[in-house]
Design a protein around this motif. Structure first.
Motif, PDB file in Angstrom:
ATOM      1  N   ALA A 126      -8.821   3.592  -9.063  1.00 63.13           N
ATOM      2  CA  ALA A 126      -7.546   4.237  -8.743  1.00 63.13           C
ATOM      3  C   ALA A 126      -6.491   3.979  -9.810  1.00 63.13           C
ATOM      4  CB  ALA A 126      -7.035   3.742  -7.387  1.00 63.13           C
TER       5      ALA A 126
ATOM      6  N   MET B  18      -6.015   8.820  -2.900  1.00 60.03           N
ATOM      7  CA  MET B  18      -6.624   7.696  -2.183  1.00 60.03           C
ATOM      8  C   MET B  18      -6.128   7.668  -0.744  1.00 60.03           C
ATOM      9  SD  MET B  18      -6.979   3.870  -3.591  1.00 60.03           S
ATOM     10  CE  MET B  18      -7.358   2.447  -2.595  1.00 60.03           C
TER      11      MET B  18
ATOM     12  N   LEU C  50      13.529   2.378   2.298  1.00 62.24           N
ATOM     13  CA  LEU C  50      12.921   1.528   3.319  1.00 62.24           C
ATOM     14  C   LEU C  50      13.692   0.229   3.517  1.00 62.24           C
ATOM     15  CD1 LEU C  50       9.108   1.991   2.654  1.00 62.24           C
ATOM     16  CD2 LEU C  50      10.501   2.957   4.463  1.00 62.24           C
TER      17      LEU C  50
ATOM     18  N   PHE D 272      -5.754   5.016   2.315  1.00 63.40           N
ATOM     19  CA  PHE D 272      -5.762   3.573   2.518  1.00 63.40           C
ATOM     20  C   PHE D 272      -6.140   3.226   3.955  1.00 63.40           C
ATOM     21  CE2 PHE D 272      -3.065   4.289  -1.086  1.00 63.40           C
ATOM     22  CZ  PHE D 272      -3.265   3.193  -1.909  1.00 63.40           C
ATOM     23  N   GLN D 273      -6.612   1.998   4.107  1.00 60.32           N
ATOM     24  CA  GLN D 273      -6.976   1.512   5.433  1.00 60.32           C
ATOM     25  C   GLN D 273      -5.787   1.569   6.392  1.00 60.32           C
ATOM     26  OE1 GLN D 273      -8.548  -2.428   5.307  1.00 60.32           O
ATOM     27  NE2 GLN D 273      -9.221  -2.391   7.425  1.00 60.32           N
ATOM     28  N   SER D 274      -4.610   1.213   5.876  1.00 62.67           N
ATOM     29  CA  SER D 274      -3.403   1.207   6.716  1.00 62.67           C
ATOM     30  C   SER D 274      -2.723   2.576   6.731  1.00 62.67           C
ATOM     31  CB  SER D 274      -2.417   0.182   6.191  1.00 62.67           C
ATOM     32  OG  SER D 274      -2.012   0.542   4.882  1.00 62.67           O
TER      33      SER D 274
ATOM     34  N   GLU E  62       0.817  -1.206   0.000  1.00 61.96           N
ATOM     35  CA  GLU E  62       0.000   0.000   0.000  1.00 61.96           C
ATOM     36  C   GLU E  62       0.855   1.263   0.000  1.00 61.96           C
ATOM     37  OE1 GLU E  62      -2.959  -0.118   3.075  1.00 61.96           O
ATOM     38  OE2 GLU E  62      -4.297  -1.275   1.792  1.00 61.96           O
ATOM     39  N   ILE E  63       2.041   1.171   0.584  1.00 65.79           N
ATOM     40  CA  ILE E  63       2.923   2.349   0.590  1.00 65.79           C
ATOM     41  C   ILE E  63       3.330   2.674  -0.840  1.00 65.79           C
ATOM     42  CG2 ILE E  63       5.191   3.172   1.291  1.00 65.79           C
ATOM     43  CD1 ILE E  63       4.829   1.771   3.919  1.00 65.79           C
TER      44      ILE E  63
ATOM     45  N   GLU F  56       1.675   1.794  -3.533  1.00 64.55           N
ATOM     46  CA  GLU F  56       0.485   2.224  -4.277  1.00 64.55           C
ATOM     47  C   GLU F  56       0.142   3.675  -3.963  1.00 64.55           C
ATOM     48  OE1 GLU F  56      -1.589  -2.165  -4.629  1.00 64.55           O
ATOM     49  OE2 GLU F  56      -2.269  -0.805  -3.066  1.00 64.55           O
ATOM     50  N   ALA F  57       0.324   4.039  -2.697  1.00 66.93           N
ATOM     51  CA  ALA F  57       0.074   5.436  -2.326  1.00 66.93           C
ATOM     52  C   ALA F  57       0.994   6.357  -3.118  1.00 66.93           C
ATOM     53  CB  ALA F  57       0.293   5.619  -0.820  1.00 66.93           C
TER      54      ALA F  57
ATOM     55  N   ALA G 252      -2.031   5.106 -12.909  1.00 69.58           N
ATOM     56  CA  ALA G 252      -2.575   5.656 -11.669  1.00 69.58           C
ATOM     57  C   ALA G 252      -2.100   7.086 -11.444  1.00 69.58           C
ATOM     58  CB  ALA G 252      -2.150   4.779 -10.491  1.00 69.58           C
TER      59      ALA G 252
ATOM     60  N   MET H 136       2.334   5.770  -6.039  1.00 67.87           N
ATOM     61  CA  MET H 136       1.906   5.824  -7.440  1.00 67.87           C
ATOM     62  C   MET H 136       0.759   6.806  -7.603  1.00 67.87           C
ATOM     63  SD  MET H 136       1.890   2.123  -9.023  1.00 67.87           S
ATOM     64  CE  MET H 136       2.433   0.769  -8.150  1.00 67.87           C
ATOM     65  N   LEU H 137      -0.205   6.755  -6.675  1.00 66.49           N
ATOM     66  CA  LEU H 137      -1.342   7.673  -6.779  1.00 66.49           C
ATOM     67  C   LEU H 137      -0.908   9.110  -6.508  1.00 66.49           C
ATOM     68  CD1 LEU H 137      -3.941   5.347  -5.201  1.00 66.49           C
ATOM     69  CD2 LEU H 137      -4.330   6.628  -7.283  1.00 66.49           C
TER      70      LEU H 137
ATOM     71  N   ALA I 282      -0.843   3.984   4.903  1.00 69.89           N
ATOM     72  CA  ALA I 282       0.243   3.942   3.917  1.00 69.89           C
ATOM     73  C   ALA I 282       1.061   5.220   3.905  1.00 69.89           C
ATOM     74  CB  ALA I 282      -0.320   3.648   2.512  1.00 69.89           C
ATOM     75  N   LEU I 283       1.435   5.687   5.094  1.00 66.68           N
ATOM     76  CA  LEU I 283       2.338   6.837   5.154  1.00 66.68           C
ATOM     77  C   LEU I 283       3.751   6.360   4.822  1.00 66.68           C
ATOM     78  CD1 LEU I 283       1.052   8.546   8.419  1.00 66.68           C
ATOM     79  CD2 LEU I 283       0.318   8.902   6.059  1.00 66.68           C
ATOM     80  N   TYR I 284       4.609   7.288   4.381  1.00 70.15           N
ATOM     81  CA  TYR I 284       5.982   6.924   4.069  1.00 70.15           C
ATOM     82  C   TYR I 284       6.790   6.943   5.364  1.00 70.15           C
ATOM     83  CZ  TYR I 284       3.946   8.270  -0.359  1.00 70.15           C
ATOM     84  OH  TYR I 284       3.103   8.379  -1.433  1.00 70.15           O
ATOM     85  N   PRO I 285       7.219   5.773   5.844  1.00 76.41           N
ATOM     86  CA  PRO I 285       7.800   5.684   7.190  1.00 76.41           C
ATOM     87  C   PRO I 285       9.095   6.470   7.349  1.00 76.41           C
ATOM     88  CG  PRO I 285       7.373   3.491   6.264  1.00 76.41           C
ATOM     89  CD  PRO I 285       7.201   4.472   5.155  1.00 76.41           C
TER      90      PRO I 285
ATOM     91  N   ARG J 152     -10.008  -0.006  -6.318  1.00 82.04           N
ATOM     92  CA  ARG J 152      -8.638  -0.111  -6.843  1.00 82.04           C
ATOM     93  C   ARG J 152      -8.627   0.004  -8.361  1.00 82.04           C
ATOM     94  NH1 ARG J 152      -4.719  -2.155  -3.769  1.00 82.04           N
ATOM     95  NH2 ARG J 152      -3.845  -3.322  -5.505  1.00 82.04           N
TER      96      ARG J 152
ATOM     97  N   ILE K   8      -6.279  11.357  -9.066  1.00 79.68           N
ATOM     98  CA  ILE K   8      -7.145  10.816  -8.021  1.00 79.68           C
ATOM     99  C   ILE K   8      -6.283  10.626  -6.779  1.00 79.68           C
ATOM    100  CG2 ILE K   8      -8.369   8.734  -7.285  1.00 79.68           C
ATOM    101  CD1 ILE K   8      -9.256   8.342 -10.138  1.00 79.68           C
TER     102      ILE K   8
ATOM    103  N   ARG L 212      -2.450  14.444   3.120  1.00 78.36           N
ATOM    104  CA  ARG L 212      -1.697  14.121   1.913  1.00 78.36           C
ATOM    105  C   ARG L 212      -2.635  13.997   0.713  1.00 78.36           C
ATOM    106  NH1 ARG L 212       1.677   8.653   2.050  1.00 78.36           N
ATOM    107  NH2 ARG L 212      -0.412   7.819   1.816  1.00 78.36           N
TER     108      ARG L 212
ATOM    109  N   ILE M  97      11.015   5.593  -2.617  1.00 79.83           N
ATOM    110  CA  ILE M  97      10.196   5.042  -1.526  1.00 79.83           C
ATOM    111  C   ILE M  97      10.754   3.702  -1.053  1.00 79.83           C
ATOM    112  CG2 ILE M  97       7.888   4.278  -0.864  1.00 79.83           C
ATOM    113  CD1 ILE M  97       7.972   7.234  -1.462  1.00 79.83           C
TER     114      ILE M  97
ATOM    115  N   LEU N 110      -4.973   0.931  -9.861  1.00 84.19           N
ATOM    116  CA  LEU N 110      -4.096  -0.087  -9.282  1.00 84.19           C
ATOM    117  C   LEU N 110      -4.433  -1.468  -9.841  1.00 84.19           C
ATOM    118  CD1 LEU N 110      -4.164   1.228  -5.614  1.00 84.19           C
ATOM    119  CD2 LEU N 110      -2.334   1.499  -7.291  1.00 84.19           C
TER     120      LEU N 110
END
Lengths: 272, 333
Positions: B51, B80, A186, B82-84, A163-164, A166-167, B73, A169-170, B86-89, B48, B78, B147, A182, B53
């Motif tokens: 999006a 999106m 990591l 995400f449920q998680s 998902e990271i 995919e985020a 994409a 890409m979007l 999906a931040l960049y750690p 998805r 667009i 974001r 990205i 994907l």
């Protein structure tokens, strides 16, 4: 009592691991007369640096530089080819699950004893006029390390949540941008661990280097050190001194990369 | 030509399994659409696909009048959530929020200005220098939203964005999200299996099951005029009572609040026994057994019934839903 046993076991293991290194270091510092003393002079002897100056006489410096060039060159090459390959195998959809097959084939090249490839390799390098050359050895070492890079890095890439990516890409990132900006940051610990392993393998390799180089121009440290065993004498002191010097770069590099190494190796077990 | 988002007969297969089957939906600009359905109904796959994907096997996706079906994409404009999250750690909160602008090669001063603006709006100003792992779940959720909104996309997609929050925070964020969407007026597709989220957030709900849209209508109509027995049973808590009418080909539906209860006999009412009483605080649910039939009724707070106590009930006649048993579709009133 239990703790004492644990320490005793750890101490024994440490002793077994350290003993040869200790012996190597002391021999390199002993005068010839002390090297063969009986009973052995374990701790007390008159130290000398004569073997070190002896070791650096002749082509030792050239061997050392050859080894450095070869180890770094082949490691960089293996990473440059292997990392994108691993990413492709880990992330892209392949028809009929071919990524599993390809990964299996890559791994299978490591399933045979390396020695069986030496004759074909020798012939191929001879035809390409790459015997006795650092370029030839670099190619061989790169090929040797590549499966390792692909398999290790694939595991690390699998750990990165999709998902990271995919985020990203979007957010407007290209596939290459996702990898460079990205994903690679990591998996940095994994990258470091993989690089260290490649370096150590290339640095220590003896067999291929021995057979594929016959002149001093492309000889590496392990081969160079072994060449001190001659028909007439074995220069124990000089060999030991050279061995100690040969150990140092890997030791230094590994200790610098240590914090990455531990994280890299445990990355597969615990999600970061 | 139309504004907003338009899906035309989207089909997506994984191998032989059809995850999304011929879904057509149109959302007006600024509309808040919720895709509601049980897990595995294809709602996330549909999101998805929009999006970029996943690539649809059939169908066309249009956004703001342009066909985007085969666009990458990154070119769809667009955003999106995400449920998680999906931040960049490895990036600070400020870098996370500003990333979509950075990728678009906007200047540093502009990015800094926009980040500050969005962060202030979502109450993140004091956290900008932190890393994602130093934030709580609710804060991370806000960062993900920040974001998404910073570049003013043409559409928002949200995949169960609140489901990792605890119950209280979820209700809080739900209200905030609704207000934010109202301010931004950007068409939003929101996936959830939580009907409370669907009812409260949506202008229109698309109820999905097995890759197909069962009903696409306002929350009120989905609740009060369910299109088939699946929607009737899925929306509303506790679920609508669905009772097979013996002697006809009709399934009757009645919401628990439309079941009238009496402790004494009333003419024309049916007798039943109390199976169990569930006190909810603000109301009481009474589960009845009447022959082979089991009916849930909603009674006022504090109405207590003993196990096996005799009660009488009836369905409010004007509140009975009728469905065809064969097709399970709603019959005309």
């Amino acid at each position: 009592m239990k703790t004492a046993l644990k320490y005793a076991a750890a101490g024994a293991a440490l002793l077994i691991a350290i003993a040869p290194v200790y012996w190597l270091v002391t021999i390199s510092l002993k005068r010839e007369i002390d090297q063969f003393a009986y009973p052995p002079a374990w701790f007390v002897f008159e130290p000398t640096l004569e073997h070190y100056s002896d070791a650096f006489r002749g082509s030792f410096t050239a061997f050392f530089l050859n080894s450095v060039t070869l180890a770094t060159g082949s490691t960089i090459a293996a990473l440059l080819v292997g990392v994108p390959a691993a990413y492709g195998l880990a992330r892209f959809d392949w028809p009929r699950n071919w990524n599993e097959n390809i990964a299996g084939w890559i791994l299978s090249t490591r399933m045979l004893p390396p020695i069986v490839t030496i004759v074909p390799l020798f012939l191929m390098l001879r035809e390409a006029r790459l015997l006795n050359s650092l370029v030839g050895l670099t190619i061989v070492y790169t090929a040797f390390n590549l499966p390792f890079v692909v398999w290790m890095m694939r595991g690390f890439f699998d750990e990165v949540p999709r998902e990271i990516e995919e985020a990203a890409m979007l957010d407007g990132e290209t596939a290459v941008g996702v990898l460079l900006r990205i994903v690679l940051p990591l998996v940095k610990p994994g990258l470091a661990a993989t690089a260290v392993f490649c370096l150590i393998v290339a640095w220590n390799e003896f067999l291929f280097a021995l057979i594929l180089t016959q002149t001093e121009s492309a000889m590496t440290l392990p081969v160079g050190i072994a060449s001190r065993v001659t028909q007439y004498e074995i220069k124990w002191g000089a060999m030991s001194a050279a061995g100690v010097v040969a150990m140092l770069p890997v030791l230094i590099f590994a200790s610098v990369a240590q914090r990455y190494l531990v994280r890299g190796l445990s990355l597969g077990a615990v999600k970061g | 030509m139309s504004d907003g988002l338009e899906l035309d007969r989207i089909t997506k297969r994984f191998g032989t399994r059809e995850a999304v089957s011929g879904v057509s939906l149109a959302a007006k600009d600024g509309e808040f659409i919720v895709l509601l359905g049980p897990s595995g109904c294809g709602k996330s796959t549909l999101l998805r696909t929009i999006a970029g994907l996943e690539a649809p096997d059939e169908g066309v996706i249009r956004l703001a009048g342009r066909d985007i079906t085969h666009r990458e994409a990154r070119d769809r404009d667009i955003a999106m959530v995400f449920q998680s999250y999906a931040l960049y750690p490895h990036m600070s909160i400020a870098e996370n929020i500003g990333y979509p602008l950075k990728v678009r090669k906007r200047g540093q001063p502009e990015i800094a200005r926009e980040v500050e603006h969005v962060a202030a709006r979502l109450g993140l100003t004091s956290l900008l220098k932190n890393l994602p792992r130093q934030l709580s779940g609710g804060e991370r959720q806000r960062v993900a939203l920040a974001r998404a909104i910073i570049r003013r996309p043409k559409a928002f997609l949200m995949d169960e964005p609140l489901s990792n929050l605890d119950a209280r925070l979820r209700v809080e964020m739900r209200a905030e999200l609704k207000h934010l969407q109202h301010e931004l007026r950007i068409v939003t597709l929101y996936v959830t299996h939580d009907q409370a989220e669907a009812m409260t957030l949506a202008h229109r709900i698309a109820v999905m099951r097995d890759g197909r849209v069962q009903q696409y209508d306002t929350p009120s109509n989905v609740y009060h005029r369910p299109a088939n027995t699946f929607v009737a049973g899925f929306v509303g808590s506790p679920s609508m009572n669905l009772i097979e009418d013996p002697g006809s080909n009709v399934t009757l539906g009645i919401r628990p609040e439309d079941v009238e209860l009496s402790r004494t006999e009333q003419s024309g009412w049916t007798q039943a026994r109390v199976y169990v009483t569930e006190e909810m605080g603000n109301e009481t649910l009474v589960v009845l057994n009447a022959g082979a039939m089991r009916v849930t009724a909603r009674a006022g707070a504090g109405s207590l019934f003993d196990f096996d106590a005799p009660v009488w009930f009836r369905f409010r006649p004007d509140k009975i839903h009728r469905f065809d048993r064969g097709s399970s579709l709603r019959l005309p009133d």
